[in-house]
Design a protein around this motif. Structure first.
Motif, short mmCIF file in Angstrom:
data_model
loop_
_atom_site.label_atom_id
_atom_site.label_comp_id
_atom_site.label_asym_id
_atom_site.label_seq_id
_atom_site.Cartn_x
_atom_site.Cartn_y
_atom_site.Cartn_z
N PHE A 182 0.83 -1.21 0.00
CA PHE A 182 0.00 0.00 0.00
C PHE A 182 0.86 1.25 0.00
O PHE A 182 0.62 2.18 -0.76
N VAL A 183 1.87 1.30 0.84
CA VAL A 183 2.76 2.46 0.92
C VAL A 183 3.48 2.67 -0.40
O VAL A 183 3.61 3.79 -0.89
N ALA A 184 3.92 1.59 -1.03
CA ALA A 184 4.61 1.70 -2.32
C ALA A 184 3.67 2.28 -3.37
O ALA A 184 4.08 3.13 -4.17
N LYS A 185 2.42 1.87 -3.37
CA LYS A 185 1.44 2.41 -4.33
C LYS A 185 1.19 3.89 -4.07
O LYS A 185 1.08 4.68 -5.00
N VAL A 186 1.08 4.28 -2.80
CA VAL A 186 0.84 5.69 -2.45
C VAL A 186 2.03 6.54 -2.89
O VAL A 186 1.86 7.60 -3.48
N ILE A 187 3.24 6.08 -2.61
CA ILE A 187 4.43 6.83 -2.99
C ILE A 187 4.51 6.98 -4.51
O ILE A 187 4.80 8.06 -5.02
N THR A 188 4.20 5.92 -5.24
CA THR A 188 4.21 5.98 -6.70
C THR A 188 3.18 6.99 -7.19
O THR A 188 3.46 7.80 -8.08
N GLY A 189 1.99 6.95 -6.60
CA GLY A 189 0.94 7.91 -6.98
C GLY A 189 1.34 9.34 -6.69
O GLY A 189 1.11 10.24 -7.50
N LEU A 190 1.95 9.58 -5.54
CA LEU A 190 2.38 10.94 -5.20
C LEU A 190 3.50 11.41 -6.12
O LEU A 190 3.53 12.58 -6.52
N THR A 191 4.39 10.52 -6.49
CA THR A 191 5.46 10.88 -7.42
C THR A 191 4.88 11.28 -8.76
O THR A 191 5.28 12.29 -9.35
N MET A 192 3.91 10.50 -9.25
CA MET A 192 3.28 10.84 -10.53
C MET A 192 2.54 12.17 -10.44
O MET A 192 2.59 12.97 -11.37
N LEU A 193 1.86 12.43 -9.33
CA LEU A 193 1.15 13.69 -9.15
C LEU A 193 2.12 14.86 -9.13
O LEU A 193 1.87 15.89 -9.77
N CYS A 194 3.24 14.73 -8.43
CA CYS A 194 4.24 15.80 -8.38
C CYS A 194 4.81 16.07 -9.77
O CYS A 194 5.02 17.23 -10.15
N ARG A 195 5.05 15.03 -10.54
CA ARG A 195 5.57 15.22 -11.91
C ARG A 195 4.54 15.92 -12.77
O ARG A 195 4.87 16.78 -13.58
N TRP A 196 3.28 15.53 -12.61
CA TRP A 196 2.22 16.16 -13.39
C TRP A 196 2.09 17.64 -13.04
O TRP A 196 2.00 18.49 -13.92
N ILE A 197 2.11 17.95 -11.75
CA ILE A 197 2.03 19.35 -11.31
C ILE A 197 3.25 20.12 -11.79
O ILE A 197 3.13 21.24 -12.27
N GLY A 198 4.42 19.52 -11.68
CA GLY A 198 5.64 20.17 -12.16
C GLY A 198 5.57 20.45 -13.65
O GLY A 198 5.99 21.52 -14.12
N GLY A 199 5.03 19.53 -14.40
CA GLY A 199 4.88 19.73 -15.85
C GLY A 199 3.85 20.80 -16.17
O GLY A 199 4.00 21.56 -17.11
N ALA A 200 2.81 20.87 -15.36
CA ALA A 200 1.76 21.86 -15.60
C ALA A 200 2.28 23.28 -15.35
O ALA A 200 1.82 24.23 -15.99
N PHE A 201 3.19 23.43 -14.42
CA PHE A 201 3.71 24.76 -14.09
C PHE A 201 5.06 25.04 -14.72
O PHE A 201 5.65 26.10 -14.48
N ALA A 202 5.56 24.14 -15.55
CA ALA A 202 6.86 24.34 -16.18
C ALA A 202 6.85 25.57 -17.07
O ALA A 202 5.96 25.75 -17.89
N GLY A 203 7.80 26.44 -16.86
CA GLY A 203 7.94 27.65 -17.69
C GLY A 203 6.98 28.77 -17.34
O GLY A 203 6.94 29.78 -18.03
N LYS A 204 6.18 28.63 -16.31
CA LYS A 204 5.21 29.68 -15.96
C LYS A 204 5.78 30.69 -14.96
O LYS A 204 5.18 31.71 -14.71
N PHE A 205 6.93 30.39 -14.39
CA PHE A 205 7.51 31.30 -13.39
C PHE A 205 8.81 31.83 -13.88
O PHE A 205 9.61 31.28 -14.48
#
Length: 60
Positions: free
Chosen positions: A37-60
């Motif tokens: 369960f913890v491994a799945k949560v960590i994987t999900g959070l990593t994917m979410l952080c990458r998605w958020i990072g990609g969404a804000f890339a170049g905006k600042f």
């Protein structure tokens, strides 16, 4: 875990040993489920952080 199975399959198995073995196996299974369960949560959070990072890339 092999020791638990060996005890469970032994010819001198009684109710006390069987109960103890099943209790230990339950603890091991719950521990392994938590790890998965913890491994799945960590994987999900990593994917979410990458998605958020990609969404804000170049905006600042």
């Amino acid at each position: 875990m092999n020791e638990l199975l060996a005890t469970c399959l032994g010819p001198d198995l009684d109710n006390i040993k069987a109960t103890a073995v099943l209790s230990e196996l339950r603890k091991i299974c719950l521990y392994l489920r938590r790890i998965v369960f913890v491994a799945k949560v960590i994987t999900g959070l990593t994917m979410l952080c990458r998605w958020i990072g990609g969404a804000f890339a170049g905006k600042f």
